[in-house]
Design a protein around this motif. Sequence first.
Motif, PDB file in Angstrom:
ATOM      1  N   SER A 146       0.665  -1.275   0.088  1.00 38.50           N
ATOM      2  CA  SER A 146       0.075   0.135  -0.115  1.00 38.50           C
ATOM      3  C   SER A 146       0.874   1.402   0.154  1.00 38.50           C
ATOM      4  O   SER A 146       0.692   2.323  -0.651  1.00 38.50           O
ATOM      5  CB  SER A 146      -1.006   0.062   1.074  1.00 38.50           C
ATOM      6  N   LEU A 147       1.884   1.256   0.904  1.00 40.18           N
ATOM      7  CA  LEU A 147       2.724   2.422   0.960  1.00 40.18           C
ATOM      8  C   LEU A 147       3.660   2.592  -0.570  1.00 40.18           C
ATOM      9  O   LEU A 147       3.836   3.652  -0.698  1.00 40.18           O
ATOM     10  CB  LEU A 147       3.748   2.341   2.092  1.00 40.18           C
ATOM     11  N   GLN A 148       3.756   1.540  -0.856  1.00 38.25           N
ATOM     12  CA  GLN A 148       4.645   1.599  -2.144  1.00 38.25           C
ATOM     13  C   GLN A 148       3.632   1.968  -3.355  1.00 38.25           C
ATOM     14  O   GLN A 148       4.118   2.865  -4.307  1.00 38.25           O
ATOM     15  CB  GLN A 148       5.247   0.134  -2.577  1.00 38.25           C
ATOM     16  N   ARG A 149       2.494   1.768  -3.265  1.00 38.51           N
ATOM     17  CA  ARG A 149       1.389   2.107  -4.290  1.00 38.51           C
ATOM     18  C   ARG A 149       1.283   3.811  -4.154  1.00 38.51           C
ATOM     19  O   ARG A 149       1.260   4.454  -5.120  1.00 38.51           O
ATOM     20  CB  ARG A 149       0.135   1.510  -4.179  1.00 38.51           C
ATOM     21  N   GLU A 150       1.209   4.239  -2.963  1.00 37.11           N
ATOM     22  CA  GLU A 150       0.732   5.780  -2.525  1.00 37.11           C
ATOM     23  C   GLU A 150       2.093   6.329  -2.806  1.00 37.11           C
ATOM     24  O   GLU A 150       2.159   7.747  -3.263  1.00 37.11           O
ATOM     25  CB  GLU A 150       0.626   5.738  -1.199  1.00 37.11           C
ATOM     26  N   ASN A 151       3.440   6.036  -2.804  1.00 30.81           N
ATOM     27  CA  ASN A 151       4.756   6.872  -2.743  1.00 30.81           C
ATOM     28  C   ASN A 151       5.561   6.386  -3.966  1.00 30.81           C
ATOM     29  O   ASN A 151       6.384   7.048  -3.986  1.00 30.81           O
ATOM     30  CB  ASN A 151       5.183   6.837  -1.614  1.00 30.81           C
TER      31      ASN A 151
ATOM     32  N   LYS B  43       7.848   3.767  -6.483  1.00 34.34           N
ATOM     33  CA  LYS B  43       8.783   2.665  -6.251  1.00 34.34           C
ATOM     34  C   LYS B  43      10.279   3.081  -5.793  1.00 34.34           C
ATOM     35  O   LYS B  43      11.167   2.191  -5.645  1.00 34.34           O
ATOM     36  CB  LYS B  43       9.073   1.695  -7.682  1.00 34.34           C
TER      37      LYS B  43
ATOM     38  N   GLU C  12      11.671   7.398  -1.090  1.00 33.73           N
ATOM     39  CA  GLU C  12      10.425   7.781  -0.728  1.00 33.73           C
ATOM     40  C   GLU C  12       9.742   6.725   0.062  1.00 33.73           C
ATOM     41  O   GLU C  12       8.811   7.063   1.200  1.00 33.73           O
ATOM     42  CB  GLU C  12       9.512   8.231  -2.206  1.00 33.73           C
TER      43      GLU C  12
ATOM     44  N   SER D 276       8.226   6.815   3.856  1.00 31.99           N
ATOM     45  CA  SER D 276       6.884   6.587   4.147  1.00 31.99           C
ATOM     46  C   SER D 276       6.917   5.495   5.425  1.00 31.99           C
ATOM     47  O   SER D 276       5.714   5.472   5.844  1.00 31.99           O
ATOM     48  CB  SER D 276       6.142   6.259   2.965  1.00 31.99           C
TER      49      SER D 276
ATOM     50  N   SER E 264       4.394   6.047   8.808  1.00 27.87           N
ATOM     51  CA  SER E 264       3.279   5.420   8.769  1.00 27.87           C
ATOM     52  C   SER E 264       2.616   4.931  10.127  1.00 27.87           C
ATOM     53  O   SER E 264       3.442   4.085  10.914  1.00 27.87           O
ATOM     54  CB  SER E 264       3.411   4.015   7.902  1.00 27.87           C
TER      55      SER E 264
END
Length: 86
Positions: free
Chosen positions: A39-44, A46, A50, A54, A58
Amino acid sequence: AINNKNFITGTLAMTSRGCVERDFETIADFLLALQIAVSLQRENGKQQKEFLRSLQSSKDVIDLKTKVENFASALEMPGFDIQAAK
């Protein structure tokens, strides 16, 4: 940031620390970390910079870290006397 498709649970190490079946169920619940990371990778994106930033901020990661530390601190550590270390 997340590219590896494999992980090792370390069942031998965990049983040597006194884990029983219900402990492995708890450990399996900690795999929630994978969902959090995706989820964090999707938001921020690859980019590792970053992604790592995150992770540090989190709430989900902070909550999971507390749960894992509480669980792990209750386990035995072969060859290590926690009372002697205090």
